[in-house]
Design an enzyme around this catalytic site. Structure first.
Site, PDB file in Angstrom:
ATOM      1  N   ALA A   1     -33.732  12.236  40.222  1.00  8.84           N
ATOM      2  CA  ALA A   1     -34.693  12.473  41.299  1.00  8.84           C
ATOM      3  C   ALA A   1     -35.219  13.899  41.267  1.00  8.84           C
ATOM      4  CB  ALA A   1     -34.048  12.170  42.653  1.00  8.84           C
TER       5      ALA A   1
ATOM      6  N   GLU B  69     -28.974  23.862  40.861  1.00  5.47           N
ATOM      7  CA  GLU B  69     -27.874  22.968  40.486  1.00  5.47           C
ATOM      8  C   GLU B  69     -26.560  23.703  40.726  1.00  5.47           C
ATOM      9  OE1 GLU B  69     -25.156  20.532  39.514  1.00  5.47           O
ATOM     10  OE2 GLU B  69     -27.210  19.762  39.369  1.00  5.47           O
TER      11      GLU B  69
ATOM     12  N   ASN C 264     -24.377  13.236  38.223  1.00  7.30           N
ATOM     13  CA  ASN C 264     -24.033  11.848  37.923  1.00  7.30           C
ATOM     14  C   ASN C 264     -25.037  11.176  36.997  1.00  7.30           C
ATOM     15  OD1 ASN C 264     -21.627  11.507  39.240  1.00  7.30           O
ATOM     16  ND2 ASN C 264     -22.502  10.639  41.092  1.00  7.30           N
TER      17      ASN C 264
ATOM     18  N   GLY D 200     -27.629   4.922  30.830  1.00 10.33           N
ATOM     19  CA  GLY D 200     -28.987   5.142  30.354  1.00 10.33           C
ATOM     20  C   GLY D 200     -29.908   3.957  30.589  1.00 10.33           C
TER      21      GLY D 200
ATOM     22  N   ARG E  19     -23.054  -6.971  41.441  1.00  4.27           N
ATOM     23  CA  ARG E  19     -21.878  -6.111  41.311  1.00  4.27           C
ATOM     24  C   ARG E  19     -20.818  -6.355  42.376  1.00  4.27           C
ATOM     25  NH1 ARG E  19     -24.408  -0.177  39.688  1.00  4.27           N
ATOM     26  NH2 ARG E  19     -24.669  -0.637  37.472  1.00  4.27           N
TER      27      ARG E  19
ATOM     28  N   GLU F 297     -29.428   9.003  45.380  1.00  7.74           N
ATOM     29  CA  GLU F 297     -28.231   8.448  46.009  1.00  7.74           C
ATOM     30  C   GLU F 297     -27.891   9.109  47.341  1.00  7.74           C
ATOM     31  OE1 GLU F 297     -23.616   7.317  44.758  1.00  7.74           O
ATOM     32  OE2 GLU F 297     -24.908   8.385  43.350  1.00  7.74           O
TER      33      GLU F 297
END
Length: 500
Positions: free
Chosen positions: A48, A68, A76, A82, A327, A467
């Site tokens: 993002a 960062e 993550n 990928g 999942r 996330e």
């Protein structure tokens, strides 16, 4: 201005956060001393954050910075397989796959079990073609093979040739820098800086931070002219916080996340009055192996092999699930595999070597003892103490399902297996879920604006993507769908900030 006491009224998830952490949000009355200034501030260097950085410079932002907190970039995002689900691409057409954004949204809504956000899912899916092209413009290289992920009605998970998130992060980071984006690692986000109206003016950053040494470095105040994007990811490695949402997710439950996934951005936005959504919905990966730490090599192996392989219960020698269901369905069923004393007894994924060897992951799982090769069904049964006759019958039945094109046991999509039968030699891996993804976070709208709990309107100057946001996927996120969502809303945030 929202103080801590009023913040605690906003909801159970937020209250749990407040009970666990000393939350505060720094305010400004106009007297803040600014050390640096940028048009756009981005906190987090994953999918993002980097997508936002690239898009912002494409839209001629004068100054963009990415902070960062860790020593390396990507978080993550570098640790996944990928994969990214796109609908209606040229590669799908080339491979004879019919798909659409509408079908992708339908699949995700089904997995979300009634509480996923249709508007946010649709926004992400419809932006998919642009995201797919933008990543290629940055130098991302995709394989010619598209993967079938669980819960989908079309094969749409495009995968980088590196088979890891680094295949996105490295070229996007390079492109961002070439476009003039400033990038700084070991810069930890501490607080939002707001005025008396609650508008976000900038951020407080701990420059020179070293993970695990919370007082390291020095505090600086950084002003934004157009907006702040929080793209700090989930809280999977913050055991106290995740246990407050789901008490079963103790320290004994493994985690695929990077150690920096501690929810810093989420917690600070909650303190600033953002709306918490679905914090208790924390997803475990059903493709994980108990025989390695983190995400590992086993995830890639099982993701590739699930369509044409079977997962069996060691007590019965029989299948117990649709190997490409969503999942949550699979993870819940895997966690039910126990011995007679109630202890975990991981299921077995049995794959045909003839097909498994076509993917690079096979060599890795064999090399690191995450999977094993067997020349016969008898050898599998003896090694794992599985009832031989039921296992033999199950494999015979399965091969019959492949021949007939239908799965009467669990309704698995047999076209995903491409007619591949289960024959010796076999590669066998154990399966046991690990905490992987936080469906919950703070609420955003389709402009990636952060919504205030008290007023129901956007917090001016504050955006979020990835996330750290919540409510998009509902109860269960489909595999390969977080990457395009992170990228899409990073791009969206950049567009919104440039229009502000």
């Amino acid at each position: 201005m929202t103080d801590r006491r009023s913040f605690l009224k906003f909801g159970a998830g937020a209250a749990a956060a407040g009970a666990l952490f000393p939350i505060s949000s720094q305010a400004s009355n106009g007297d803040t001393k600014w050390d640096q200034e940028y048009d756009i501030i981005i906190v987090g260097s994953g999918f993002a954050g980097l997508a936002a950085a690239v898009e912002a410079k494409r839209l001629n932002a004068k100054s963009v910075v990415v902070f960062e907190k860790m020593g390396v970039y990507g978080g993550n995002s570098t640790l996944n397989a990928g994969q990214s689900c796109f609908a209606g691409t040229e590669l799908q057409t080339k491979l004879g796959i019919t798909d659409s954004a509408e079908l992708m949204v339908k699949d995700q809504l089904k997995a979300g079990r009634g509480i996923a956000s249709e508007s946010l899912l649709r926004h992400s899916a419809e932006l998919g073609p642009y995201v797919y092209q933008m990543t290629q413009d940055c130098g991302v290289k995709y394989r010619d093979h598209i993967i079938t992920t669980g819960g989908t009605s079309a094969t749409r998970s495009h995968q980088t040739i590196e088979r890891s998130g680094a295949g996105f992060i490295q070229p996007m980071l390079k492109t961002a820098r070439e476009l003039g984006v400033e990038t700084h690692n070991r810069h930890k986000f501490e607080h939002l800086i707001r005025n008396d109206n609650g508008d976000v003016l900038g951020v407080q950053i701990r420059r020179g931070y070293h993970f695990g040494h919370e007082d390291s470095g020095e505090l600086i105040n950084v002003r934004c002219n157009k907006g702040v994007l929080i793209a700090t990811g989930g809280f999977g490695f913050n055991v106290n916080f995740r246990m407050a949402q789901d008490p079963t997710l103790t320290a004994e439950v493994g985690c695929t996340n990077a150690k920096g996934a501690t929810g810093d951005g989420l917690i600070e936005m909650l303190a600033a009055g953002a709306t918490p959504v679905h914090l208790a919905h924390i997803q475990s990966g059903p493709w994980a192996s108990p025989d390695e730490g983190g995400f590992g090599y086993g995830a890639g192996f099982s993701l590739y092999n699930f369509p044409h392989s079977i997962a069996i219960d060691r007590n019965t020698g029989q299948r117990f699930m649709n190997e490409i269901a969503d999942r949550k369905t699979r993870a819940d069923l895997e966690l039910q595999r126990r011995d007679k004393d109630g202890n975990p007894q991981p299921a077995l994924l049995i794959a045909p070597k003839a097909e498994a060897q076509k993917d690079p992951s096979m060599k890795k799982v064999l090399k690191y003892n995450v999977a094993w090769e067997f020349d016969s069904v008898e050898a599998i049964a003896a090694h794992f103490k599985v009832p031989l006759k039921p296992l033999q019958q199950q494999i015979k039945d399965w091969n019959g399902y492949v021949a007939n094109g239908t799965d009467p046991q669990f309704g698995k999509r047999m076209d995903a297996g491409r007619g591949i039968k289960l024959t010796a030699p076999f590669i066998v891996q154990r399966l046991w879920p690990k905490v992987h993804y936080c469906q919950g976070g703070i609420q955003i709208n389709t402009k990636a604006e952060v919504m205030a709990a008290k007023t129901g309107v956007p917090i001016k100057g504050l955006y979020a993507a990835g996330e750290v946001t919540g409510g998009i996927h509902g109860v269960s996120r489909l595999g390969g769908c977080s990457t395009p969502e992170c990228l899409a809303f990073g791009i969206t945030a950049a567009r919104s900030m440039m229009e502000a």
